[in-house]
Motif scaffolding. Structure first.
Motif, PDB file in Angstrom:
ATOM      1  N   HIS A 234      80.083 145.803  49.371  1.00  0.00           N
ATOM      2  CA  HIS A 234      79.168 146.035  48.264  1.00  0.00           C
ATOM      3  C   HIS A 234      78.701 144.642  47.824  1.00  0.00           C
ATOM      4  N   PRO A 235      77.717 144.519  46.947  1.00  0.00           N
ATOM      5  CA  PRO A 235      77.146 143.197  46.657  1.00  0.00           C
ATOM      6  C   PRO A 235      78.140 142.141  46.197  1.00  0.00           C
ATOM      7  N   LEU A 236      79.223 142.540  45.524  1.00  0.00           N
ATOM      8  CA  LEU A 236      80.189 141.560  45.026  1.00  0.00           C
ATOM      9  C   LEU A 236      81.467 141.500  45.860  1.00  0.00           C
ATOM     10  N   SER A 237      81.452 142.158  47.007  1.00  0.00           N
ATOM     11  CA  SER A 237      82.615 142.064  47.891  1.00  0.00           C
ATOM     12  C   SER A 237      82.837 140.622  48.317  1.00  0.00           C
TER      13      SER A 237
ATOM     14  N   ASP B  33      67.127 158.996  40.993  1.00  0.00           N
ATOM     15  CA  ASP B  33      67.840 159.867  41.920  1.00  0.00           C
ATOM     16  C   ASP B  33      68.675 159.107  42.951  1.00  0.00           C
ATOM     17  N   LEU B  34      68.727 157.781  42.840  1.00  0.00           N
ATOM     18  CA  LEU B  34      69.538 157.023  43.793  1.00  0.00           C
ATOM     19  C   LEU B  34      71.022 157.200  43.486  1.00  0.00           C
ATOM     20  N   ASN B  35      71.806 157.262  44.533  1.00  0.00           N
ATOM     21  CA  ASN B  35      73.256 157.385  44.395  1.00  0.00           C
ATOM     22  C   ASN B  35      73.861 156.002  44.164  1.00  0.00           C
ATOM     23  N   LEU B  36      73.603 155.456  42.981  1.00  0.00           N
ATOM     24  CA  LEU B  36      74.072 154.116  42.627  1.00  0.00           C
ATOM     25  C   LEU B  36      74.708 154.145  41.246  1.00  0.00           C
ATOM     26  N   LYS B  37      75.740 153.332  41.084  1.00  0.00           N
ATOM     27  CA  LYS B  37      76.371 153.171  39.776  1.00  0.00           C
ATOM     28  C   LYS B  37      76.753 151.712  39.576  1.00  0.00           C
ATOM     29  N   LYS B  38      76.834 151.346  38.305  1.00  0.00           N
ATOM     30  CA  LYS B  38      77.309 150.013  37.952  1.00  0.00           C
ATOM     31  C   LYS B  38      78.681 150.151  37.294  1.00  0.00           C
ATOM     32  N   VAL B  39      79.602 149.296  37.713  1.00  0.00           N
ATOM     33  CA  VAL B  39      80.937 149.282  37.108  1.00  0.00           C
ATOM     34  C   VAL B  39      81.336 147.846  36.854  1.00  0.00           C
TER      35      VAL B  39
ATOM     36  N   ASP C 194      86.742 143.348  43.192  1.00  0.00           N
ATOM     37  CA  ASP C 194      87.302 144.690  43.206  1.00  0.00           C
ATOM     38  C   ASP C 194      87.410 145.221  41.782  1.00  0.00           C
ATOM     39  N   LEU C 195      87.799 146.469  41.664  1.00  0.00           N
ATOM     40  CA  LEU C 195      87.991 147.050  40.337  1.00  0.00           C
ATOM     41  C   LEU C 195      89.077 146.276  39.599  1.00  0.00           C
TER      42      LEU C 195
ATOM     43  N   PHE D 221      77.521 149.671  43.038  1.00  0.00           N
ATOM     44  CA  PHE D 221      78.206 150.211  44.204  1.00  0.00           C
ATOM     45  C   PHE D 221      77.590 151.565  44.533  1.00  0.00           C
ATOM     46  N   ILE D 222      77.809 152.026  45.763  1.00  0.00           N
ATOM     47  CA  ILE D 222      77.326 153.326  46.218  1.00  0.00           C
ATOM     48  C   ILE D 222      78.515 154.278  46.219  1.00  0.00           C
TER      49      ILE D 222
END
Length: 794
Positions: free
Chosen positions: A381-384, A604-610, A618-619, A632-633
């Motif tokens: 993901h972008p921050l991996s 409608d994109l399957n995207l979320k921000k955490v 990571d989380l 992240f997707i």
């Protein structure tokens, strides 16, 4: 015989001769008419002759605003352009009929009274030769390429004029005449003449200009405005026609003085020659004859050309001699600006080579698409965190451009800083499709096998053109849909080919948006705050410098280099092509709405921000000191609970590590625990980590931290779940109990992240048929997992 008798006899002879001549003329006329009638009867039985067989046209290329870009010669080296009668100025039609054929709408193609007058004046009276050709006769001569200098040719012309009149309307004949008429030199047809002499279409001719053009076909060699003498003769004829015009159109008397003013004529050398590479490509595509209204924006094209030339002059000391640029409108894929080289006419730089279509190595400009595929396939993901570490791939030993290694960095940092090692590692991990087959599906020509290119593909180990590269970048802004370039102003939208998921396309674009602008354009940033997603590329041995950007509804690419492939150490994408890219972007109008929409994901994109742990990507667990939001997707991105930051008990007195927390003798301190390979990478990159102290004494059988693992309550591992027909009936409720100290937990299905919950909260997962491993991880590191089996209903 006396004198009087002689005179009488002479008079009788003259009367007899005149009567005999009239009689001969009468019979000759009757015979001629009979012969014409018979010939015409035969011709009328034949099918209609084609008016434009093998009519070779020039190519007239217009910009989106209707201005002429270029008028190219027809295949027979003539300037000739077909135009309908409705697009010819009425004054042009009126002036031509007034000068050439006033009875055009009354005669059947041959004007017998005019022929009689001409015969009487020219033959019988021996006066000045007069013409009697109608426009229909002139069209017959031009259309059938007749030689009318002898009687047989004239007779043939008469017959063919009648033939044309029988099969075609007056309007069709007049239109054809205007399309065939000679206007001096190698210029034929009123449309070409109007564009060349006055720089306008035939429908826009003024009365002055119409009068001038109308007198040329009668003697195109003598009255051609292409020469000084011809222009003088043309003006004399125009003044004579003007006198007739004012007699027949008295309403023009008020402007007689203006109509009499001399005209200024342009010449063939004054024809515009804009965007030559662009037009050459159109001709190569078969667009060679007729009018072509392109999508090119003339003002933008000229501004880009000027700015590019200025940039090269300013940087000539760096050896920058040539550049190319391509600008398109992303939403329509229409071409707006096309600069194939710095100067089409400069032989020293091989200026006629088209840098937009020439295949070149893209360097690192292809890296975003490896990252996009890695996002799509759940590798990152972008921050991996990705490792920028030395690594050998078989016989391939890639290095970074600066020959340094940054250690663990986020995927976004690795991309915008163009680190080679992470990109190669990601390409190596791609499957279904791999990078080679993905490029092929996106229209990139790859003449060799995948094995031939290997992992060097992502570093520019192949060639593609600027137009192909622009199509790839436009795809990122178009939701992962690839489309062909459009050349014309009225182009119909072409079918889109999905080559990336919209989620992967957006995340890649968002990563590129974080790429800092070059130092040379920092001052520009004070006034230009429009977000830009951009990337650079430098090919092997400094042969090509690239920069490509998306801003609003635009996609722009620039290239600097030499067409002979010579190397220049200054040809570096960021420092050579980057500044030029932003100078050209500054020429474009601001598009606030499009600029915002480009970097705003569709609902409608399957995207979320955490919130993600800043250090690990990571989380965050309970001890992560700093977080930042990241995309992240759900169900795809490889997000897991971070275990880097851990709290360990330390004796206050000695600072050494304890086996278990025993307040008040010990206190908890947080340290970073990285895998050994990443810890080593930090060390190589010069980053000193604060490691946990050694144990004060050996520990045996005592847990370091007391944590109750979570327990999954729903679903039950011993049951097989039958999925219903509706979306609600397919939902699986995920519930678990947690240790009292837990504040957040995260659910995973086969390493796919589903979402986060607080203790007591239920997460619903839209189930799918299959056997899965369900796992929950809390923020204290506790883990529980079960095997889950789901079936579709019969």
């Amino acid at each position: 015989m006396d004198k009087a008798s002689s005179v009488k006899a002479s008079g009788r002879n003259m009367m007899f001769n005149a009567k005999a001549l009239k009689k001969v003329l009468k019979y000759a006329t009757v015979a001629l008419l009979l012969m014409l009638a018979v010939a015409f009867l035969l011709l009328s039985l034949l099918p209609a002759p084609a008016l434009y067989p093998q009519y070779q046209q020039s190519g007239a290329y217009f910009a989106a605003d209707g201005s002429l870009l270029s008028l190219r010669l027809a295949a027979d080296q003539r300037y000739r352009l077909k135009v309908p009668l409705s697009d010819i100025a009425p004054s042009m039609q009126q002036a031509t009929l007034l000068y050439e054929d006033r009875r055009f709408y009354q005669h059947p193609g041959v004007d017998l009274p005019a022929i009689g007058r001409a015969f009487w004046q020219s033959v019988l009276k021996g006066g000045r030769r007069q013409g009697a050709s109608t426009l229909s006769m002139q069209l017959a001569r031009l259309r059938f390429a007749l030689d009318t200098s002898h009687f047989a040719g004239k007779l043939q012309q008469l017959l063919l004029a009648l033939y044309l009149e029988w099969h075609y309307s007056k309007e069709e004949i007049l239109e054809a005449y205007f399309n065939y008429a000679p206007y001096g030199g190698n210029i034929e047809g009123v449309a070409a003449a109007s564009l060349i002499y006055f720089g306008k279409e035939a429908k826009d001719l003024t009365v002055q200009q119409a009068l001038a053009l109308s007198v040329i076909p009668q003697n195109p060699n003598l009255r051609s405005p292409l020469t000084k003498k011809g222009e003088q003769q043309l003006e004399l004829a125009r003044q004579r026609l003007l006198a007739l015009w004012l007699q027949h159109y008295p309403q023009q008397q008020v402007s007689a003085a203006r109509l009499a003013l001399p005209l200024t004529f342009l010449h063939r050398t004054d024809l515009p020659f804009a965007a030559p590479h662009f037009i050459n490509q159109l001709q190569a595509k078969g667009e060679q004859q007729g009018r072509f209204y392109t999508s090119l924006q003339a003002d933008t094209q000229q501004a880009m050309q000027r700015q590019l030339s200025r940039y090269l002059r300013r940087n000539s000391d760096k050896g920058f001699n040539n550049a190319s640029a391509l600008l398109i409108k992303r939403s329509t894929m229409q071409i707006i600006g096309w600069l194939g080289s710095a100067d089409f006419n400069d032989v020293a730089i091989a200026g006629q080579v088209d840098g937009v279509t020439a295949p070149r190595s893209p360097g690192s400009a292809l890296k975003p698409f490896v990252y996009a595929l890695a996002l799509q396939q759940g590798l990152i993901h972008p921050l991996s965190l990705v490792n920028d570490l030395p690594r050998r791939f078989g016989s391939f030993n890639p290095e970074n451009f600066d020959r340094q290694f940054a250690g663990p960095v986020s995927a976004t940092e690795a991309l915008i800083n163009s680190r080679n090692l992470p990109a190669v590692q990601l390409q190596a991990g791609l499957t279904a499709p791999d990078f080679y087959h993905w490029l092929a599906s996106a229209g990139v020509p790859l003449p060799h096998s995948a094995e031939y290119y290997g992992l060097a593909l992502v570093l520019g180990g192949m060639e593609l053109s600027m137009q192909q590269l622009v199509q790839l970048y436009a795809m990122l802004g178009n939701g992962g849909n690839w489309q062909a370039l459009q050349w014309f102003a009225d182009s119909e939208p072409q079918p889109a080919k999905p080559v990336l998921t919209p989620e992967a396309a957006f995340l890649t674009l968002d990563m590129l948006r974080q790429h800092p602008k070059p130092q040379s354009v920092l001052l520009q940033q004070l006034t230009d705050t429009a977000p830009v997603a951009w990337k650079t590329g430098t090919s092997y041995a400094f042969r090509d410098a690239w920069a490509i950007a998306l801003r609003g509804d635009y996609v722009l690419a620039v290239w600097l280099g030499n067409f002979d492939g010579s190397s220049n150490p200054n040809l570096i994408g960021r420092s050579a092509a980057g500044p030029l890219l932003f100078e050209l972007l500054a020429l474009l109008p601001q598009q606030a709405d499009a600029e915002t929409a480009l970097f705003t994901p569709a609902a409608d994109l399957n995207l979320k921000k955490v919130a993600l742990c800043s250090r690990s990507g990571d989380l965050p667990n309970k001890y992560c000191p700093h977080t930042r939001e990241g995309w992240f997707i759900p169900g795809v991105s490889p997000i897991r609970m971070s275990d880097v930051h851990r709290a360990v008990p330390v004796y206050k007195a000695t600072g050494l590590r304890a086996c278990q927390h025993q307040p008040p003798q010990t206190e908890l301190k947080v340290y970073e625990f990285w895998p050994s390979d990443i810890a080593s990478a930090f060390s190589q990159a010069g980053i000193v980590l604060s490691t946990a102290p050694r144990y004060q004494q050996a520990c045996s059988g005592v847990p370091m931290l007391s944590v109750q693992p979570p327990q999954i309550r729903s679903p039950q591992p011993s049951l097989i779940y039958q999925l219903g027909q509706t979306a609600q009936q397919r939902q699986i409720a995920l519930q678990a109990s947690f240790d009292g100290a837990v504040t957040k937990a995260h659910w995973f299905i086969d390493n796919r992240y589903l979402g986060a919950v607080t203790p007591g909260e239920t997460l619903f997962w839209p189930g799918e048929a299959g056997t899965f491993q369900l796992r929950v991880v809390d923020d204290l590191g506790g883990v529980a997992s079960i095997s889950l089996q789901l079936r579709d209903s019969l």
